[in-house]
Design a protein around this motif. Sequence first.
Motif, PDB file in Angstrom:
ATOM      1  N   ALA A  28       0.836  -1.211   0.000  1.00 19.57           N
ATOM      2  CA  ALA A  28       0.000   0.000   0.000  1.00 19.57           C
ATOM      3  C   ALA A  28       0.865   1.252   0.000  1.00 19.57           C
ATOM      4  CB  ALA A  28      -0.927  -0.005   1.215  1.00 19.57           C
ATOM      5  N   TRP A  29       1.948   1.233   0.773  1.00 14.52           N
ATOM      6  CA  TRP A  29       2.886   2.362   0.828  1.00 14.52           C
ATOM      7  C   TRP A  29       3.557   2.587  -0.526  1.00 14.52           C
ATOM      8  CZ3 TRP A  29       8.319   1.264   0.505  1.00 14.52           C
ATOM      9  CH2 TRP A  29       9.143   2.379   0.636  1.00 14.52           C
ATOM     10  N   ARG A  30       3.972   1.497  -1.156  1.00 15.67           N
ATOM     11  CA  ARG A  30       4.640   1.602  -2.454  1.00 15.67           C
ATOM     12  C   ARG A  30       3.684   2.136  -3.516  1.00 15.67           C
ATOM     13  NH1 ARG A  30       7.278  -3.398  -2.519  1.00 15.67           N
ATOM     14  NH2 ARG A  30       5.346  -4.291  -3.304  1.00 15.67           N
ATOM     15  N   ASN A  31       2.444   1.643  -3.532  1.00 15.28           N
ATOM     16  CA  ASN A  31       1.455   2.130  -4.494  1.00 15.28           C
ATOM     17  C   ASN A  31       1.137   3.604  -4.266  1.00 15.28           C
ATOM     18  OD1 ASN A  31       1.196  -0.321  -5.842  1.00 15.28           O
ATOM     19  ND2 ASN A  31      -0.567  -0.980  -4.648  1.00 15.28           N
ATOM     20  N   GLU A  32       0.957   3.970  -2.997  1.00 14.52           N
ATOM     21  CA  GLU A  32       0.625   5.363  -2.681  1.00 14.52           C
ATOM     22  C   GLU A  32       1.766   6.291  -3.060  1.00 14.52           C
ATOM     23  OE1 GLU A  32      -2.066   7.763  -2.152  1.00 14.52           O
ATOM     24  OE2 GLU A  32      -2.640   6.050  -0.922  1.00 14.52           O
ATOM     25  N   LYS A  33       2.970   5.844  -2.834  1.00 13.27           N
ATOM     26  CA  LYS A  33       4.147   6.654  -3.139  1.00 13.27           C
ATOM     27  C   LYS A  33       4.293   6.892  -4.632  1.00 13.27           C
ATOM     28  CE  LYS A  33       9.140   6.816  -2.201  1.00 13.27           C
ATOM     29  NZ  LYS A  33      10.287   6.080  -1.592  1.00 13.27           N
ATOM     30  N   ALA A  34       3.973   5.895  -5.451  1.00 16.79           N
ATOM     31  CA  ALA A  34       4.184   5.986  -6.897  1.00 16.79           C
ATOM     32  C   ALA A  34       3.000   6.594  -7.639  1.00 16.79           C
ATOM     33  CB  ALA A  34       4.488   4.601  -7.466  1.00 16.79           C
ATOM     34  N   ALA A  35       1.801   6.483  -7.100  1.00 17.01           N
ATOM     35  CA  ALA A  35       0.611   6.975  -7.797  1.00 17.01           C
ATOM     36  C   ALA A  35       0.543   8.497  -7.723  1.00 17.01           C
ATOM     37  CB  ALA A  35      -0.650   6.373  -7.183  1.00 17.01           C
ATOM     38  N   PRO A  36       0.218   9.175  -8.821  1.00 20.83           N
ATOM     39  CA  PRO A  36       0.113  10.643  -8.795  1.00 20.83           C
ATOM     40  C   PRO A  36      -1.106  11.142  -8.030  1.00 20.83           C
ATOM     41  CG  PRO A  36      -0.486   9.789 -10.961  1.00 20.83           C
ATOM     42  CD  PRO A  36       0.056   8.630 -10.179  1.00 20.83           C
ATOM     43  N   GLU A  37      -2.158  10.337  -7.926  1.00 19.68           N
ATOM     44  CA  GLU A  37      -3.360  10.720  -7.194  1.00 19.68           C
ATOM     45  C   GLU A  37      -3.456   9.929  -5.896  1.00 19.68           C
ATOM     46  OE1 GLU A  37      -6.890   9.712  -9.347  1.00 19.68           O
ATOM     47  OE2 GLU A  37      -6.337   7.614  -9.581  1.00 19.68           O
ATOM     48  N   LYS A 173       3.934  -3.619 -12.073  1.00 20.42           N
ATOM     49  CA  LYS A 173       4.118  -5.056 -12.230  1.00 20.42           C
ATOM     50  C   LYS A 173       2.786  -5.748 -11.955  1.00 20.42           C
ATOM     51  CE  LYS A 173       7.869  -6.794 -10.548  1.00 20.42           C
ATOM     52  NZ  LYS A 173       8.893  -7.315  -9.591  1.00 20.42           N
ATOM     53  N   ALA A 174       2.375  -6.619 -12.861  1.00 17.89           N
ATOM     54  CA  ALA A 174       1.117  -7.352 -12.699  1.00 17.89           C
ATOM     55  C   ALA A 174       1.302  -8.500 -11.712  1.00 17.89           C
ATOM     56  CB  ALA A 174       0.626  -7.875 -14.038  1.00 17.89           C
ATOM     57  N   LYS A 175       0.333  -8.671 -10.802  1.00 21.70           N
ATOM     58  CA  LYS A 175       0.395  -9.788  -9.849  1.00 21.70           C
ATOM     59  C   LYS A 175       0.173 -11.115 -10.572  1.00 21.70           C
ATOM     60  CE  LYS A 175      -1.476  -7.077  -6.008  1.00 21.70           C
ATOM     61  NZ  LYS A 175      -2.575  -6.980  -5.009  1.00 21.70           N
ATOM     62  N   ASP A 176      -0.830 -11.125 -11.452  1.00 19.61           N
ATOM     63  CA  ASP A 176      -1.147 -12.300 -12.258  1.00 19.61           C
ATOM     64  C   ASP A 176      -1.232 -11.874 -13.722  1.00 19.61           C
ATOM     65  OD1 ASP A 176      -1.597 -14.147  -9.992  1.00 19.61           O
ATOM     66  OD2 ASP A 176      -3.322 -12.847  -9.598  1.00 19.61           O
ATOM     67  N   ALA A 177      -1.241 -12.827 -14.613  1.00 19.95           N
ATOM     68  CA  ALA A 177      -1.331 -12.517 -16.040  1.00 19.95           C
ATOM     69  C   ALA A 177      -2.665 -11.830 -16.336  1.00 19.95           C
ATOM     70  CB  ALA A 177      -1.192 -13.780 -16.861  1.00 19.95           C
ATOM     71  N   VAL A 178      -2.602 -10.644 -16.911  1.00 18.51           N
ATOM     72  CA  VAL A 178      -3.799  -9.895 -17.288  1.00 18.51           C
ATOM     73  C   VAL A 178      -4.152 -10.164 -18.742  1.00 18.51           C
ATOM     74  CG1 VAL A 178      -4.802  -7.585 -17.532  1.00 18.51           C
ATOM     75  CG2 VAL A 178      -3.320  -8.103 -15.581  1.00 18.51           C
ATOM     76  N   GLY A 179      -3.130 -10.425 -19.551  1.00 19.71           N
ATOM     77  CA  GLY A 179      -3.341 -10.658 -20.975  1.00 19.71           C
ATOM     78  C   GLY A 179      -3.305  -9.358 -21.752  1.00 19.71           C
ATOM     79  N   ILE A 206      -3.667   2.546 -16.550  1.00 19.50           N
ATOM     80  CA  ILE A 206      -3.756   1.346 -15.703  1.00 19.50           C
ATOM     81  C   ILE A 206      -4.358   1.651 -14.336  1.00 19.50           C
ATOM     82  CG2 ILE A 206      -1.860   0.102 -16.810  1.00 19.50           C
ATOM     83  CD1 ILE A 206      -0.291   1.217 -14.130  1.00 19.50           C
ATOM     84  N   LYS A 207      -4.873   2.867 -14.144  1.00 19.37           N
ATOM     85  CA  LYS A 207      -5.369   3.229 -12.823  1.00 19.37           C
ATOM     86  C   LYS A 207      -6.488   2.290 -12.361  1.00 19.37           C
ATOM     87  CE  LYS A 207      -7.582   7.126 -12.277  1.00 19.37           C
ATOM     88  NZ  LYS A 207      -8.893   6.734 -11.694  1.00 19.37           N
ATOM     89  N   GLY A 208      -7.302   1.824 -13.293  1.00 22.17           N
ATOM     90  CA  GLY A 208      -8.361   0.887 -12.934  1.00 22.17           C
ATOM     91  C   GLY A 208      -7.810  -0.423 -12.415  1.00 22.17           C
ATOM     92  N   LEU A 209      -6.707  -0.890 -13.019  1.00 25.36           N
ATOM     93  CA  LEU A 209      -6.068  -2.126 -12.573  1.00 25.36           C
ATOM     94  C   LEU A 209      -5.414  -1.951 -11.210  1.00 25.36           C
ATOM     95  CD1 LEU A 209      -4.426  -3.369 -15.903  1.00 25.36           C
ATOM     96  CD2 LEU A 209      -6.584  -4.113 -14.881  1.00 25.36           C
ATOM     97  N   VAL A 210      -4.862  -0.758 -10.976  1.00 25.05           N
ATOM     98  CA  VAL A 210      -4.259  -0.465  -9.664  1.00 25.05           C
ATOM     99  C   VAL A 210      -5.333  -0.467  -8.596  1.00 25.05           C
ATOM    100  CG1 VAL A 210      -3.022   1.246  -8.298  1.00 25.05           C
ATOM    101  CG2 VAL A 210      -2.360   0.849 -10.672  1.00 25.05           C
ATOM    102  N   GLU A 211      -6.443   0.202  -8.881  1.00 24.59           N
ATOM    103  CA  GLU A 211      -7.543   0.278  -7.920  1.00 24.59           C
ATOM    104  C   GLU A 211      -8.148  -1.104  -7.646  1.00 24.59           C
ATOM    105  OE1 GLU A 211     -10.135   3.040  -9.804  1.00 24.59           O
ATOM    106  OE2 GLU A 211      -8.776   4.746  -9.519  1.00 24.59           O
ATOM    107  N   ALA A 212      -8.134  -1.962  -8.654  1.00 19.36           N
ATOM    108  CA  ALA A 212      -8.694  -3.319  -8.491  1.00 19.36           C
ATOM    109  C   ALA A 212      -7.700  -4.277  -7.845  1.00 19.36           C
ATOM    110  CB  ALA A 212      -9.117  -3.864  -9.852  1.00 19.36           C
ATOM    111  N   GLY A 213      -6.453  -3.835  -7.628  1.00 17.93           N
ATOM    112  CA  GLY A 213      -5.461  -4.683  -7.009  1.00 17.93           C
ATOM    113  C   GLY A 213      -4.817  -5.683  -7.948  1.00 17.93           C
ATOM    114  N   GLN A 214      -4.987  -5.489  -9.265  1.00 13.22           N
ATOM    115  CA  GLN A 214      -4.401  -6.417 -10.229  1.00 13.22           C
ATOM    116  C   GLN A 214      -2.963  -6.055 -10.573  1.00 13.22           C
ATOM    117  OE1 GLN A 214      -8.189  -6.107 -12.907  1.00 13.22           O
ATOM    118  NE2 GLN A 214      -7.242  -8.083 -13.411  1.00 13.22           N
TER     119      GLN A 214
END
Length: 218
Positions: A28-37, A173-179, A206-214
């Motif tokens: 969560a810290w890493r995502n918050e640090k890197a995300a512009p919003e 980086k994708a946690k699982d294959a998104v395709g 990719i903000k939607g994928l970030v928000e979805a945890g993918q």
Amino acid sequence: MSEPWSEEAEEDASSLAGTTDVELIKRAWRNEKAAPEILQFEGALVLRVREQIQLLEETVEESTENGSNDLVVSLYQMDLDRTLYLLRSYLRIRLQKIEKYMIHISKTNLWNRLSEQEKKFTKRCTAILEKLLEQSVLARLPYGYESFLKQSISSEEDDMVPEPQLDTFVFCKAKDAVGAFQLDDSGDEIVDLVADDLYVIRYKSIKGLVEAGQIDLV
């Protein structure tokens, strides 16, 4: 009938759960640090991590008083320091974003991503900023230029309000294959997101994928 867990097994399970929460707050810290919003506040996770910190503080205190091995106490203290750093840094980054984009956040659906304490902080900061600008600058400007949201009365939008730059490129980086994933509305840009591969992509794609945890930001 299954046998009850031994005390050692319970301690191992508790330790595993604690380690999982530390990894989650680190993510969560890493995502918050890197995300512009500003991202969704991880309220349940923060509460669990605070409880873990309290437990570690009690463990360090008891181990010190009981004269436990210095190495063991040092390891407990290192775990405590790491967890404290991650939590404090996570909360500090969010406050920095609120201070920078407080007006934009309060006028958009980003408001719903804040904790109750963050909402109170945002309201207080906005009121202080507005009062300061009105007293020091805006009251001395000619008619039509007194707003701290717009450049002039003719402006149709709040063009004086800073907004996060969603076009910013981020490492992810994708946690699982998104395709195959479409990066733009036209469909001209398509990327095959493979698990654990590193990508550099515009955040808004990719903000939607970030928000979805993918996807995790790095």
